[in-house]
Scaffold this motif. Structure first.
Motif, PDB file in Angstrom:
ATOM      1  N   MET A   1       1.370  -1.263  -0.006  1.00 40.97           N
ATOM      2  CA  MET A   1      -0.314  -0.255  -0.039  1.00 40.97           C
ATOM      3  C   MET A   1       0.832   1.214   0.210  1.00 40.97           C
ATOM      4  O   MET A   1       0.517   2.496  -0.467  1.00 40.97           O
ATOM      5  CB  MET A   1      -1.069  -0.229   1.036  1.00 40.97           C
ATOM      6  CG  MET A   1      -2.020  -1.159   1.413  1.00 40.97           C
ATOM      7  SD  MET A   1      -2.903  -0.551  -0.714  1.00 40.97           S
ATOM      8  CE  MET A   1      -2.368  -1.013  -1.185  1.00 40.97           C
ATOM      9  N   VAL A 141       0.000  -1.630   5.640  1.00 44.45           N
ATOM     10  CA  VAL A 141      -1.797  -1.325   5.936  1.00 44.45           C
ATOM     11  C   VAL A 141      -2.035  -2.807   5.238  1.00 44.45           C
ATOM     12  O   VAL A 141      -1.747  -3.752   3.861  1.00 44.45           O
ATOM     13  CB  VAL A 141      -1.866  -0.268   4.542  1.00 44.45           C
ATOM     14  CG1 VAL A 141      -3.381  -0.633   5.236  1.00 44.45           C
ATOM     15  CG2 VAL A 141      -1.141   1.041   5.300  1.00 44.45           C
ATOM     16  N   LEU A 143      -4.157  -4.443   3.138  1.00 43.87           N
ATOM     17  CA  LEU A 143      -5.234  -4.783   2.294  1.00 43.87           C
ATOM     18  C   LEU A 143      -4.260  -5.003   1.381  1.00 43.87           C
ATOM     19  O   LEU A 143      -2.932  -4.534   0.512  1.00 43.87           O
ATOM     20  CB  LEU A 143      -5.715  -3.124   2.449  1.00 43.87           C
ATOM     21  CG  LEU A 143      -6.353  -2.600   3.608  1.00 43.87           C
ATOM     22  CD1 LEU A 143      -6.772  -1.352   3.593  1.00 43.87           C
ATOM     23  CD2 LEU A 143      -7.025  -3.928   4.135  1.00 43.87           C
ATOM     24  N   ARG A 144      -5.294  -5.420  -0.218  1.00 43.15           N
ATOM     25  CA  ARG A 144      -5.136  -5.588  -1.125  1.00 43.15           C
ATOM     26  C   ARG A 144      -5.536  -4.683  -2.362  1.00 43.15           C
ATOM     27  O   ARG A 144      -6.662  -4.217  -1.412  1.00 43.15           O
ATOM     28  CB  ARG A 144      -4.866  -7.007  -1.297  1.00 43.15           C
ATOM     29  CG  ARG A 144      -4.469  -8.381  -1.247  1.00 43.15           C
ATOM     30  CD  ARG A 144      -4.936  -9.341  -1.758  1.00 43.15           C
ATOM     31  NE  ARG A 144      -5.881  -9.290  -0.874  1.00 43.15           N
ATOM     32  CZ  ARG A 144      -6.091 -10.661   0.086  1.00 43.15           C
ATOM     33  NH1 ARG A 144      -5.889 -10.618   0.976  1.00 43.15           N
ATOM     34  NH2 ARG A 144      -8.386 -10.226  -0.147  1.00 43.15           N
ATOM     35  N   GLU A 147      -9.470  -4.656  -2.581  1.00 38.08           N
ATOM     36  CA  GLU A 147     -10.679  -4.915  -1.824  1.00 38.08           C
ATOM     37  C   GLU A 147     -10.783  -3.088  -1.778  1.00 38.08           C
ATOM     38  O   GLU A 147     -11.828  -2.430  -0.277  1.00 38.08           O
ATOM     39  CB  GLU A 147      -9.614  -4.995  -0.613  1.00 38.08           C
ATOM     40  CG  GLU A 147      -9.460  -6.420  -0.080  1.00 38.08           C
ATOM     41  CD  GLU A 147      -8.837  -6.521   0.738  1.00 38.08           C
ATOM     42  OE1 GLU A 147      -9.658  -6.746   2.376  1.00 38.08           O
ATOM     43  OE2 GLU A 147      -7.665  -6.502   1.417  1.00 38.08           O
ATOM     44  N   LEU A 148      -9.744  -2.484  -2.722  1.00 38.17           N
ATOM     45  CA  LEU A 148      -9.971  -0.580  -1.853  1.00 38.17           C
ATOM     46  C   LEU A 148     -10.986  -0.033  -3.771  1.00 38.17           C
ATOM     47  O   LEU A 148     -10.676  -1.011  -5.039  1.00 38.17           O
ATOM     48  CB  LEU A 148      -8.929   0.117  -2.588  1.00 38.17           C
ATOM     49  CG  LEU A 148      -8.251  -0.960  -1.186  1.00 38.17           C
ATOM     50  CD1 LEU A 148      -6.511  -0.277  -1.412  1.00 38.17           C
ATOM     51  CD2 LEU A 148      -8.184  -0.692  -0.022  1.00 38.17           C
ATOM     52  N   LEU A 190     -13.222   0.944   1.967  1.00 38.66           N
ATOM     53  CA  LEU A 190     -12.904   0.039   1.444  1.00 38.66           C
ATOM     54  C   LEU A 190     -14.188  -1.033   0.545  1.00 38.66           C
ATOM     55  O   LEU A 190     -15.123  -0.234   1.120  1.00 38.66           O
ATOM     56  CB  LEU A 190     -12.542  -0.720   2.968  1.00 38.66           C
ATOM     57  CG  LEU A 190     -11.632  -1.444   3.584  1.00 38.66           C
ATOM     58  CD1 LEU A 190     -11.655  -1.513   4.878  1.00 38.66           C
ATOM     59  CD2 LEU A 190     -10.367  -1.970   2.648  1.00 38.66           C
ATOM     60  N   VAL A 197     -10.087   4.596   3.936  1.00 35.60           N
ATOM     61  CA  VAL A 197      -8.488   4.224   4.603  1.00 35.60           C
ATOM     62  C   VAL A 197      -7.563   5.268   4.301  1.00 35.60           C
ATOM     63  O   VAL A 197      -5.805   4.159   4.956  1.00 35.60           O
ATOM     64  CB  VAL A 197      -8.121   3.083   4.131  1.00 35.60           C
ATOM     65  CG1 VAL A 197      -9.611   1.492   4.948  1.00 35.60           C
ATOM     66  CG2 VAL A 197      -8.157   2.562   2.560  1.00 35.60           C
ATOM     67  N   CYS A 225      -6.435   2.835   8.816  1.00 32.56           N
ATOM     68  CA  CYS A 225      -6.777   1.369   8.908  1.00 32.56           C
ATOM     69  C   CYS A 225      -6.304   0.605   9.955  1.00 32.56           C
ATOM     70  O   CYS A 225      -5.526   0.299  10.301  1.00 32.56           O
ATOM     71  CB  CYS A 225      -6.400   0.564   7.486  1.00 32.56           C
ATOM     72  SG  CYS A 225      -6.997  -1.516   7.111  1.00 32.56           S
TER      73      CYS A 225
END
Length: 379
Positions: A1, A141, A143-144, A147-148, A190, A197, A225
């Motif tokens: 990220m 972070v 997250l992938r 996912e955003l 998200l 985020v 996040c």
């Protein structure tokens, strides 16, 4: 990220360069203004303008992010339609092409064959900015990209951008209008929950070089996040804030009932007025105001997503005003916090993405409680 954040900072500066280029030549700027109509018109204003700068910036960000993160390409949303009508009545779909020359050819059709102006814009679109001064190293972070989603407001406070008044920014003071209110806003949310985020705010017209070298901008960014909360702007000193008392920034056309209720809370000297939803939330982020209140649905997801992420990183947030006034569970919870993933199904056009309940942007939960308490029963 961290790679995504670096990319967003880079494209926001490219966007700021486009905004500055579009203001450099007055004859060019006159070509770039087109009034919005129909369902894309913001009903708050008698005249609401869509500029080619808006469309070009939005599509440039969409192109650059989609190229590096293709799994996000279908979830990059913006304020503007990328359809633009030129002076000949021809409708042109504005896209950023793979080369500067191809983009210039497309823009030339929008600009009624003005190849000089088209080349100037294409150069700004395809030119990478100089080094971005932002320390994002170590921002991790979990997250992938898949996912955003992203909300873009290419030029928030377009009316101030078009009017172009060059006000001098005073350190530590809110300035109610002028070019500095025009911001580039890029917010990341998200897809599953709509939580903001990550956010980047670029102020293209932050400082004008007295030696005639043009405008310089300023960037702000934040990530919120889970346990990760990092912001380029530090939280103001709590002791100094309490000594100063509560202050709220509003739109000048806010309801009289709201102004009266907040005057009772803050005192007449602590109510301030400014242009642009993004700029007003930025004033809260910077500590120039404790909160921003708007009672009507005149702001949109693209206005609030980016600055919302910065406020969350600082311990604040953005809540739906109507839901907060009706809530029995407290003024801030999962039901009242503004989210960014679902449209209003009963509305059409841009109105599907309005913050219909109004909102309160705040940095400190105690200030939010005070504001909701002051407004209960008044709206």
């Amino acid at each position: 990220m961290a790679d995504l954040m670096r990319l967003l900072l880079r494209v926001s500066e490219k966007a700021a360069n486009v905004a500055r280029v579009c203001r450099q030549e007055a004859p060019l700027f006159q070509l770039l203004v087109q009034e919005k109509t129909g369902e894309d018109k913001n009903k708050k204003f008698v005249q609401d303008f869509k500029t080619l700068a808006d469309v070009v910036i939005q599509e440039m960000i969409r192109h650059d992010v989609g190229a590096q993160f293709p799994e996000m390409a279908g979830f990059i949303h913006g304020e503007e339609s990328n359809k633009f009508e030129n002076g000949l009545g021809e409708s042109v779909t504005v896209n950023v092409c793979s080369t500067k020359e191809e983009t210039a050819t497309l823009l030339s059709a929008v600009l009624d064959g003005d190849h000089t102006a088209a080349s100037l814009l294409a150069q700004a679109i395809h030119q990478d900015p100089e080094t971005i001064e932002a320390n994002t190293d170590g921002v991790t972070v979990p997250l992938r990209p898949s996912e955003l989603g992203i909300w873009i407001d290419p030029i928030d406070a377009t009316s101030q951008y078009i009017e172009g008044r060059e006000e001098v920014l005073e350190e530590g003071r809110l300035s109610p209008s002028g070019l500095h209110c025009a911001l580039v806003l890029i917010g990341v949310y998200l897809r599953s929950t709509g939580e903001p985020v990550m956010g980047v705010i670029n102020q293209p017209f932050y400082h004008k070089d007295p030696t005639g070298r043009g405008w310089r901008g300023k960037q702000y960014w934040g990530v919120s996040c889970g346990n990760v909360n990092v912001c380029s702007t530090s939280r103001p000193d709590d002791g100094a804030e309490k000594e100063r008392g509560s202050s709220v920034v509003l739109s000048s056309n806010e309801k009289q009932a709201v102004k009266e209720a907040l005057t009772s809370l803050c005192g007449p000297d602590k109510l301030m007025y400014a242009s642009g939803a993004g700029y007003k939330i930025l004033c809260v982020i910077q500590g120039l105001a404790d909160a921003y209140v708007v009672s009507e649905g005149s702001t949109f997801k693209w206005d609030s997503c980016a600055p919302h992420a910065l406020l969350r990183a600082l311990g604040g947030g953005v809540v739906d005003l109507t839901k907060s006034l009706q809530s029995d569970c407290g003024v801030q919870d999962q039901e009242t916090e503004v989210t960014y993933h679902q449209p209003s199904t009963e509305r059409k056009g841009a109105e599907r993405w309005a913050n219909h309940g109004g909102l309160v942007a705040y940095r400190d939960i105690s200030q939010l409680r005070n504001i909701i308490g002051a407004l209960k029963g008044k709206l």
